[in-house]
Design an enzyme around this catalytic site. Sequence first.
Site, mmCIF file in Angstrom:
data_model
loop_
_atom_site.group_PDB
_atom_site.id
_atom_site.type_symbol
_atom_site.label_atom_id
_atom_site.label_comp_id
_atom_site.label_asym_id
_atom_site.label_seq_id
_atom_site.Cartn_x
_atom_site.Cartn_y
_atom_site.Cartn_z
ATOM 1 N N HIS A 55 6.187 -6.187 -0.265
ATOM 2 C CA HIS A 55 6.553 -6.229 -1.681
ATOM 3 C C HIS A 55 7.491 -5.046 -1.905
ATOM 4 O O HIS A 55 7.077 -3.958 -2.290
ATOM 5 C CB HIS A 55 5.306 -6.104 -2.566
ATOM 6 C CG HIS A 55 5.619 -5.964 -4.025
ATOM 7 N ND1 HIS A 55 6.401 -6.849 -4.724
ATOM 8 C CD2 HIS A 55 5.257 -5.013 -4.926
ATOM 9 C CE1 HIS A 55 6.499 -6.471 -5.976
ATOM 10 N NE2 HIS A 55 5.815 -5.356 -6.129
ATOM 11 N N ASP A 100 7.193 -11.605 -7.014
ATOM 12 C CA ASP A 100 8.522 -11.792 -6.423
ATOM 13 C C ASP A 100 8.825 -13.281 -6.241
ATOM 14 O O ASP A 100 9.957 -13.731 -6.466
ATOM 15 C CB ASP A 100 8.591 -11.092 -5.062
ATOM 16 C CG ASP A 100 8.145 -9.649 -5.127
ATOM 17 O OD1 ASP A 100 8.995 -8.749 -5.141
ATOM 18 O OD2 ASP A 100 6.910 -9.432 -5.175
ATOM 19 N N ARG A 139 9.256 1.884 -3.884
ATOM 20 C CA ARG A 139 7.803 1.753 -3.935
ATOM 21 C C ARG A 139 7.137 2.587 -2.845
ATOM 22 O O ARG A 139 6.051 3.120 -3.032
ATOM 23 C CB ARG A 139 7.422 0.279 -3.789
ATOM 24 C CG ARG A 139 7.899 -0.604 -4.948
ATOM 25 C CD ARG A 139 7.524 -2.051 -4.703
ATOM 26 N NE ARG A 139 7.928 -2.925 -5.812
ATOM 27 C CZ ARG A 139 9.054 -3.615 -5.824
ATOM 28 N NH1 ARG A 139 9.893 -3.529 -4.809
ATOM 29 N NH2 ARG A 139 9.359 -4.388 -6.852
ATOM 30 N N ALA A 156 0.434 6.469 -9.012
ATOM 31 C CA ALA A 156 1.605 7.224 -9.440
ATOM 32 C C ALA A 156 2.628 6.274 -10.059
ATOM 33 O O ALA A 156 2.797 5.142 -9.604
ATOM 34 C CB ALA A 156 2.215 7.962 -8.253
ATOM 35 N N PRO A 186 2.885 1.577 -3.324
ATOM 36 C CA PRO A 186 3.358 0.432 -2.530
ATOM 37 C C PRO A 186 2.184 -0.434 -2.108
ATOM 38 O O PRO A 186 1.338 -0.012 -1.327
ATOM 39 C CB PRO A 186 4.042 1.079 -1.321
ATOM 40 C CG PRO A 186 3.320 2.386 -1.170
ATOM 41 C CD PRO A 186 2.931 2.831 -2.559
ATOM 42 N N ARG A 231 9.789 -14.695 -9.489
ATOM 43 C CA ARG A 231 11.185 -14.343 -9.766
ATOM 44 C C ARG A 231 12.139 -15.242 -8.999
ATOM 45 O O ARG A 231 13.162 -15.694 -9.522
ATOM 46 C CB ARG A 231 11.435 -12.878 -9.396
ATOM 47 C CG ARG A 231 10.736 -11.866 -10.294
ATOM 48 C CD ARG A 231 10.759 -10.478 -9.686
ATOM 49 N NE ARG A 231 10.221 -9.459 -10.596
ATOM 50 C CZ ARG A 231 9.710 -8.307 -10.211
ATOM 51 N NH1 ARG A 231 9.652 -8.004 -8.913
ATOM 52 N NH2 ARG A 231 9.258 -7.445 -11.097
#
Length: 319
Positions: free
Chosen positions: A180, A153, A93, A85, A126, A156
């Site tokens: 996450h 992540d 998430r 989705a 998720p 980042r």
Amino acid sequence: MNAPRRTSKLAVVGAGAVGSTLAYAALARGTARTVALMDVNRTKVEAEVLDLRHGGMFVPQAEVLGSDDVEVCRDADVVVVTAGAKQRPGQSRLDLAEATIALTRKILPGLVEVAPDATFVFVTNPVDVVTYAAQKFSGLPPQRVFGSGTVLDSSRLRQAIAEHCGVATANVHAYIAGEHGDSEIALWSSARIAGLPLLEWKALPGRPELDAAARDAIARDVVRSAYRVIEGKGATNYAIGLAATRIVEAVLNDEHRVMPVSTRIDDFYGITDVCLSVPTVVESAGATTTVDIPLSDEELDGLRASAEHVRAVQSRFGL
């Protein structure tokens, strides 16, 4: 001596923004000799494959396949699942869980049938809950079914630290752990810049200190960054495509690379029976061994809270 040379095959399930970008990144980097793209939208997947093939002279030699039939994934060494989705602006998430778990239950048996020896990497959000469900649905050894977790992540985080401190991203070594998602945590106590503990870092001339306030701001920015991208362009695709490709390479090349992928945790600082991201060795056998990285008391409390957050969602869906 005359046996045919073993070649690698990557199958990507889902030809949306993430899947098609992943396939493009894998071709550009020469990740696999064959890249197969599968999607229920036959017109879309055929168009993506045609577009990728048209760039063949500019990338390392590779075969590009695509179909709405699961057979296109047959004998893949690695299967990356991006189908799920779509996350809407403002949607967490975890809100995506129900539809994506149902889709995973539907498609996974066919994928395991055609690629029984593959390592399965889940990127769909998720990701922690979906990975836990996929391990149960597949019947495969847990190390061969894992999620992309907080690899992106952590990238980042490293980029933000590097920018703040005025150093190259490659000189920063730091991890995001846990879910996450919104409950993820930065592991500051083990972070390094050029081998120096980050908490001992002295600001370079003209650069701000990396004090507690700065670290908190960076951690908040990492958590919110995906939402900002989604609000602006509807999806994240470039960075996650590169991150997932790097995970695939660690498997195909048997790199034994430590990456914060989402794996089943068994007694990691007392945390068990949940998929979370912690530093883990990624090799040809999959995500094999978690690394007992030192944690501060605050980080351990945060990781436990993150585990309970994910476990609550698992329980909501009977997992």
